[in-house]
Design an enzyme around this catalytic site. Structure first.
Site, PDB file in Angstrom:
ATOM      1  N   LYS A 107     -18.574 -47.378  -0.980  1.00 60.51           N
ATOM      2  CA  LYS A 107     -18.233 -46.447   0.097  1.00 60.51           C
ATOM      3  C   LYS A 107     -17.544 -47.207   1.202  1.00 60.51           C
ATOM      4  O   LYS A 107     -17.786 -48.402   1.383  1.00 60.51           O
ATOM      5  CB  LYS A 107     -19.499 -45.795   0.660  1.00 60.51           C
ATOM      6  CG  LYS A 107     -19.234 -44.518   1.404  1.00 60.51           C
ATOM      7  CD  LYS A 107     -19.113 -43.357   0.439  1.00 60.51           C
ATOM      8  CE  LYS A 107     -18.942 -42.041   1.125  1.00 60.51           C
ATOM      9  NZ  LYS A 107     -19.182 -40.922   0.176  1.00 60.51           N
TER      10      LYS A 107
HETATM   11  N1  GLU Z   1     -16.426 -38.902  -1.004  1.00 64.36           N
HETATM   12  C1  GLU Z   1     -16.832 -38.140  -2.146  1.00 64.36           C
HETATM   13  C2  GLU Z   1     -18.302 -38.346  -2.424  1.00 64.36           C
HETATM   14  O1  GLU Z   1     -19.072 -38.635  -1.563  1.00 64.36           O
HETATM   15  C3  GLU Z   1     -15.937 -38.410  -3.344  1.00 64.36           C
HETATM   16  C4  GLU Z   1     -15.960 -39.792  -3.860  1.00 64.36           C
HETATM   17  C5  GLU Z   1     -14.896 -40.088  -4.910  1.00 64.36           C
HETATM   18  O2  GLU Z   1     -14.228 -39.158  -5.349  1.00 64.36           O
HETATM   19  O3  GLU Z   1     -14.775 -41.251  -5.275  1.00 64.36           O
HETATM   20  O4  GLU Z   1     -18.776 -38.138  -3.503  1.00 64.36           O
END
Ligand code: GLU
Length: 476
Positions: free
Chosen positions: A107
């Site tokens: 993240k």
């Molecule tokens: N930000 C989104 C999540 O928390 C998508 C993550 C992604 O597609 O890699 O799942």
């Protein structure tokens, strides 16, 4: 009220993890290996804007590399800090494992209020942040693939992809360095609405199981269910839109930053979204009634509550007063570990974040596969599929003529049957299948094990077992 101390988001994720591993037979070493965040990179960089240098702080956390690339969004918010990014990275690990998306968890976050900056300034800031991450392979099609999250969208992803392309000029797979891109820049149909669509598919699957509906004290189908949505951002908006337009749900309240709108007959999600886009909030919207204290509305009577905004909105302070029998966590971490315990004791059924909002990363996976294969899904087979269907329809019509047109083949059948699946249909089919399969894996444990009484613990058990199996396969 309770005198217990509220755990932080990071502590909440760890507490939930610990509750699940206590029911597993993992060696303590492996348990620790899975729980800890592998690495967090913090960068402070300066960008010259408006005649002076502004310094920004950004993070990219890698929670687990049992599979690579690692995956997870980049969030733009003033609330971003290391603990939050690490908690979110951990959730990505479990989320990917649960929905069988072959990525590790990561993240990113940038401490910035995107509303304070012009588009060209945001582009400069994003490119500079991306530059710092690309330099360290923290954005890379084979190693670390970001995506949108709170405060970012396809525009930022397009800038990141272009920045990567400028720096990795010979990487033929450069488009796979980030997902959630615009369709005309290597994206995939259906990614923008994927998380909201996943919430819809999750609820549809939940309502296919009478035992589960009964566990929440509900009955019937989704049709006519009263839904409260918190946050009409990308996820909340799409979930509310699809549930009201396609499944017959009534959106009886929408909670936003400036207050909430209430309407027992059901709000027009599209109209509210347009109002917010023009006025910056829900106040003054000509339908329903406006309440300034939005947080109170979370506690209101409904069948389904969808927190689709921030983490920690259901906490020790308000958990006791939450009346919804079914909560689906469209946001990441909206229920703290303490609140989770209170709600569980009350019998509230919670469809947990790591499952409920996994639609985004699932379609991100499809996009990444599309980028690596350099071809749109359906391009090769679609017309062939249509031609074969045409053969059957021709034959049916010939046989029908032979019996004096005794059958009445509906034109609607012909039209639908003849159309081969395009990219959007295939993405939806893959997402629906993913959401159904993952739900079934969770509910098997939820109902099959006496020591598991909730879907969240079941989700952790499925996810952790899969991550553990990957580590074991690597010889750890
Ligand atoms: N930000 C989104 C999540 O928390 C998508 C993550 C992604 O597609 O890699 O799942």
């Amino acid at each position: 009220m309770t005198d217990r101390k509220e755990p932080t988001f990071r502590e909440s994720v760890d507490l939930m993890f610990n509750r699940a591993v206590a029911l597993m037979d993992l060696s303590p070493g492996l348990e620790e290996k899975i729980r800890v965040c592998n690495a967090t990179y913090t960068v402070r960089f300066g960008v010259r804007l408006r005649g002076q240098i502004h310094t920004f702080t950004g993070y990219r956390s890698v929670h687990s590399e049992h599979m690579e690339p690692v995956k997870g969004g980049i969030r733009y918010s003033m609330a971003v800090h290391q603990d939050e990014v690490e908690a979110l990275a951990a959730l990505m690990t479990y989320k990917c494992a649960l929905v069988e998306v072959p990525f590790g968890g990561s993240k990113g976050g940038l401490r910035i209020d995107p509303r304070e900056w012009e588009e060209h300034e945001l582009e400069q800031i994003t490119r500079r942040f991306a530059y710092e991450l690309i330099k360290r392979d923290l954005i890379h099609p084979a190693q670390n693939v970001p995506a949108p999250d709170m405060g970012t969208g396809e525009r930022e992803m397009a800038w990141i992809a272009d920045q990567y392309k400028r720096m990795a000029t010979t990487d033929i797979n450069y488009r796979g360095c980030v997902t959630g891109k615009p369709v005309n820049a290597g994206g995939i149909q259906g990614r923008t609405e994927a998380t909201g669509r996943g919430v819809q598919y999750a609820l549809q699957e939940f309502f296919r199981h009478p035992e589960d509906i009964a566990a929440a004290g509900l009955s019937g189908t989704l049709d006519g269910k009263r839904v409260i949505v918190q946050g009409l951002g990308n996820v909340g908006y799409h979930a509310a839109k699809f549930l009201s337009e396609e499944d017959g749900c009534k959106i009886t309240a929408i909670i936003e930053r400036d207050g909430a709108l209430l309407d027992d007959t059901g709000l027009d999600v599209e109209a509210v979204r347009n109002w917010i886009a023009r006025h910056g909030g829900v106040e003054g919207y000509p339908g329903g009634s406006f309440v300034r204290e939005g947080a109170k509305v979370l506690e209101g009577a409904c069948d389904i509550l969808i927190p689709a905004a921030l983490e920690g909105v259901i906490n020790l302070e308000n958990a006791e007063r939450i009346t919804a029998p079914l909560i689906i966590e469209a946001a990441n971490g909206p229920i703290t570990a303490g609140a989770d315990e209170i709600l569980r004791q009350k019998g509230t059924v919670i469809i947990p974040d790591m499952y409920a909002n996994a639609g985004g990363v699932t379609v991100s996976y499809f996009e990444w596969v599309k980028n690596l294969s350099h071809i749109r899904f359906g391009r090769i087979g679609r017309r062939q599929e249509e031609a074969r269907h045409q053969l059957i329809v021709n034959e049916l019509e010939r046989l029908n003529r032979g019996i004096g047109d005794a059958w009445d083949i509906s034109p609607d059948f012909k039209q639908k049957y003849l159309r081969g699946a395009g990219e959007l249909e295939l993405v939806r089919s893959g997402l629906d299948d993913t959401m159904r399969t993952a739900y079934q894996a969770m509910r098997e444990i939820w109902h099959g094990r006496e020591d598991v009484t909730d879907l969240r613990t079941a989700a952790y058990l499925v996810a952790i077992a899969r991550v553990a199996a990957s580590y074991r396969a690597m010889g750890l």
